[in-house]
Structures are given as C-alpha cells and as structure tokens.
Design a protein around this motif. Structure first.
Motif, mmCIF file in Angstrom:
data_model
loop_
_atom_site.group_PDB
_atom_site.id
_atom_site.type_symbol
_atom_site.label_atom_id
_atom_site.label_comp_id
_atom_site.label_asym_id
_atom_site.label_seq_id
_atom_site.Cartn_x
_atom_site.Cartn_y
_atom_site.Cartn_z
ATOM 1 N N UNK A 202 -6.692 6.285 -12.775
ATOM 2 C CA UNK A 202 -5.934 7.475 -13.183
ATOM 3 C C UNK A 202 -5.233 7.268 -14.515
ATOM 4 N N UNK A 203 -4.916 5.999 -14.823
ATOM 5 C CA UNK A 203 -4.247 5.684 -16.089
ATOM 6 C C UNK A 203 -5.231 5.406 -17.217
ATOM 7 N N UNK A 204 -6.527 5.537 -16.930
ATOM 8 C CA UNK A 204 -7.538 5.361 -17.972
ATOM 9 C C UNK A 204 -8.166 3.990 -18.030
ATOM 10 N N UNK A 205 -7.980 3.166 -16.967
ATOM 11 C CA UNK A 205 -8.560 1.817 -16.937
ATOM 12 C C UNK A 205 -9.330 1.658 -15.634
ATOM 13 N N UNK A 206 -10.558 2.156 -15.573
ATOM 14 C CA UNK A 206 -11.319 2.098 -14.317
ATOM 15 C C UNK A 206 -11.904 0.713 -14.045
ATOM 16 N N UNK A 207 -11.834 0.306 -12.787
ATOM 17 C CA UNK A 207 -12.439 -0.947 -12.330
ATOM 18 C C UNK A 207 -13.214 -0.648 -11.051
ATOM 19 N N UNK A 208 -14.484 -0.289 -11.200
ATOM 20 C CA UNK A 208 -15.263 0.095 -10.017
ATOM 21 C C UNK A 208 -15.606 -1.060 -9.092
ATOM 22 N N UNK B 157 0.839 -1.199 0.000
ATOM 23 C CA UNK B 157 0.000 0.000 0.000
ATOM 24 C C UNK B 157 0.875 1.250 0.000
ATOM 25 N N UNK B 158 1.894 1.273 0.856
ATOM 26 C CA UNK B 158 2.807 2.415 0.893
ATOM 27 C C UNK B 158 3.426 2.680 -0.469
ATOM 28 N N UNK B 159 3.897 1.605 -1.121
ATOM 29 C CA UNK B 159 4.579 1.769 -2.405
ATOM 30 C C UNK B 159 3.634 2.247 -3.498
ATOM 31 N N UNK C 145 -7.600 -1.425 -3.534
ATOM 32 C CA UNK C 145 -8.280 -0.196 -3.932
ATOM 33 C C UNK C 145 -7.293 0.860 -4.417
ATOM 34 N N UNK C 146 -6.126 0.923 -3.793
ATOM 35 C CA UNK C 146 -5.115 1.886 -4.249
ATOM 36 C C UNK C 146 -4.621 1.523 -5.647
ATOM 37 N N UNK C 147 -4.431 0.240 -5.905
ATOM 38 C CA UNK C 147 -4.042 -0.184 -7.255
ATOM 39 C C UNK C 147 -5.136 0.145 -8.256
ATOM 40 N N UNK C 148 -6.389 -0.118 -7.894
ATOM 41 C CA UNK C 148 -7.498 0.203 -8.785
ATOM 42 C C UNK C 148 -7.581 1.700 -9.032
ATOM 43 N N UNK C 149 -7.307 2.512 -8.018
ATOM 44 C CA UNK C 149 -7.300 3.969 -8.216
ATOM 45 C C UNK C 149 -6.192 4.383 -9.189
ATOM 46 N N UNK C 150 -5.032 3.732 -9.079
ATOM 47 C CA UNK C 150 -3.936 4.028 -10.013
ATOM 48 C C UNK C 150 -4.325 3.645 -11.437
ATOM 49 N N UNK C 151 -5.045 2.553 -11.582
ATOM 50 C CA UNK C 151 -5.511 2.141 -12.910
ATOM 51 C C UNK C 151 -6.544 3.131 -13.450
#
Length: 322
Positions: free
Chosen positions: A79-85, A30-32, A71-77
């Motif tokens: 932001x990169x244009x690949x949403x996974x709600x 999570x930190x990374x 959830x943090x990984x999904x938020x990064x995705x």
C-alpha cells in the motif's frame, strides 16, 4: 541485446533490518498492523519503503504458523508503494519450549527455558521479503542443530560438567532464532541468502551462557562455508542478519565476527559503520551484509528509522552486481 545487457547490469539491492516490532503476546503484532495507527509499524514501513530493497531480511518480527503478521506487514508495504509478493518465514527456536531447565534456575517453562528466549512461540523471529521467487524447496534450515554438536562448541562446562546439567546439554539447540541457507531466483540467476539473528551476549551469569552462544552462532557460518555442516553455496551468496556482536566493542566475544569478516570468501562493504544505538552502550556495529567475492559492490548505505517508537537499529543496504 543492448536492453538485455542493461537489465543484467541493474544492481540488486539487499537489506537487513531488525525492526524491533516484537510484541508481548501472540497475535498482538497482527492486531497492531491491521489497526493501521501504530507508530512503530509506521516507522518500519517508512524505513523499508525509503530503502526500496529487492530482498530484505527482517528480524524482530513475531512468527505465526499462517504468516499472518508477515503478510499483513507486506500488505502495508504494498500500500505504501513497496510490493513484496514473495515472503518466507519458518518455525523458529524463539519461544519454542524445551521442557527442560535450560537456564539452570531450577524451574522449567520460563522464557529462558525455550530453545531461544521468548515469552511465546515465535516472539521476535525472522522473515524474508523478496521481489523475486524464493526457492523454498532448496532451503537448508539448521535450527535443529544441537549446540554441543557444533565443532569446538563453547557450551559452558562448569567443574567438568555441562552448565544446567546433562539433560540441558543434550537438548539445547545452537540457534536462538534460526540459521537459514535460502536460495532466491533473481534476474541474474540464483543467489543464496545465509541469514541468522544471534542472541545478545548478555543477560546471563558468570557462566557466560549467552556470550558463548552468541559467539558460536556466528562461528557456525565459518563451519558451514567450510562444508563441515550442511552444503555450502556453490555460487554467489550473501551472509546477512543481526549478529548482536561488534568486533571491538561491548561484552560479546568479538573474535567470532572478526573471523567471519576476515573470511577469504567474504567481502565487507560497510566496515566500521555502527548499525545500532542503545542508551546503555552507545553506537555499535551488530547488523551485517557480507556478500561473497562473486559480487561487485555498487553502493551501500544505512537508513536510521525516525520517531520515538522507532527501532534502535538502522536498516543496512548494499547494491550488488555480478
């Protein structure tokens, strides 16, 4: 009507990817992710975004009770244009301490005394990201199934006694991570994901504990599809994940995955394609997407992550219609 028919014909892209994002302690992943400058995480985000799947099964991602890392990984995705709600993970066997000496070394509390290898609870677990609602109320989680209770179990028996003793035999679960049957509501109706991540068939002794367990983690699905364990899917399904088992290469008992590939209800859209590349073994096929015969396969592919910190596994994807 024509527009509706066209929408129904749009392929559903399914993917599986061992991200190898696991860290050495709880909270570190999570930190990374939140720092935003980790090359291995950037590689995973780039790879998933390039594949752009509708549903993806992830392995090698650390679990936490609030799904903060997922959830943090999904938020990064996003932001990169690949949403996974829609996101899913459940408590795994990885790092779940048993209180028993499972590996027979005379000690308790080590990483190999957990129900699945792990230095901490949830290390290197599984998750699902989806663009469509996940029907969690209908989840079948087989993670608590004891290894000895699998029909025809290969639990090692040494001189007539179970390896590591009767307490270990009565405690050891089959799943090193998890075995899930998870329905998802898609535009063409509900589908069922059957997914798992098996232990590597190495890192043990002459008893071949890991090799036998790896075999049985894959054979589990044969029993499930036969209705012997749990309720098998009644309609379209996709079996996917990291079997850590090549049909013909490596130290594993390849007959298990060969039997699954030959199952009458399953099709194999990517035969003989290596999906991982380790320095000590070379290319091997260990990651699988196996749709049921309800599907028509429109396209397939692999995306190999880029960068020095990238996963050694390819992201495997399949486009399906029905």
């Amino acid at each position: 009507m024509l527009l509706a028919s066209f929408a129904q014909a749009e392929p559903l892209r399914i993917a599986t990817f061992n991200t190898e994002l696991s860290r050495k302690g709880p909270g570190i992943l999570l930190r990374d992710i939140l720092r935003g400058d980790d090359p291995s995480i950037a590689s995973v985000v780039q790879t998933i975004t390039a594949a752009n799947p509708d549903i993806i099964a992830l392995q090698g991602i650390d679990y936490d009770l609030e799904l903060s890392a997922l959830n943090a990984l999904a938020d990064a995705l996003t932001a990169a244009g690949a949403p996974y709600p829609h996101r899913f993970a459940a408590p795994p066997n990885a790092g779940r301490q048993s209180g028993v000496d499972l590996d027979g070394d005379g000690k308790r509390g080590g990483p190999r005394d957990a129900q699945g290898y792990g230095r901490f609870f949830g290390q290197g677990a599984m998750a699902i990201l989806s663009r469509y609602p996940i029907m969690t109320a209908q989840l079948q989680d087989f993670s608590t199934l004891l290894w000895r209770d699998l029909p025809g179990s290969l639990y090692p028996i040494i001189d007539g006694a179970p390896f590591a003793g009767t307490e270990a035999h009565a405690t050891q679960r089959l799943s090193s991570n998890s075995h899930w049957s998870l329905p998802i509501q898609t535009p063409t109706g509900p589908i069922t994901l059957l997914t798992y991540h098996a232990t590597p068939p190495v890192f043990d002794g002459p008893e071949d504990r890991n090799g036998r367990r790896n075999h049985d983690e894959t054979v589990f699905w044969v029993h499930h599809l036969a209705g012997e364990i749990g309720t098998p899917p009644q309609d379209a399904f996709i079996l996917l994940g990291d079997a850590n088992l090549d049909p013909t290469r490596g130290d594993g008992r390849g007959k298990a995955i060969a039997a699954l590939l030959a199952h009458p209800s399953i099709q194999d859209p990517l035969p003989e394609h290596p999906t991982a590349n380790w320095a000590q073994t070379g290319p091997m096929r260990v990651d699988y997407i196996l749709p049921s015969h309800h599907w028509q396969v429109a396209d397939t592919g692999l995306i190999w992550p880029q960068g020095d910190a990238a996963s050694r596994h390819a992201l495997v994807w399949v486009d399906l219609t029905r």
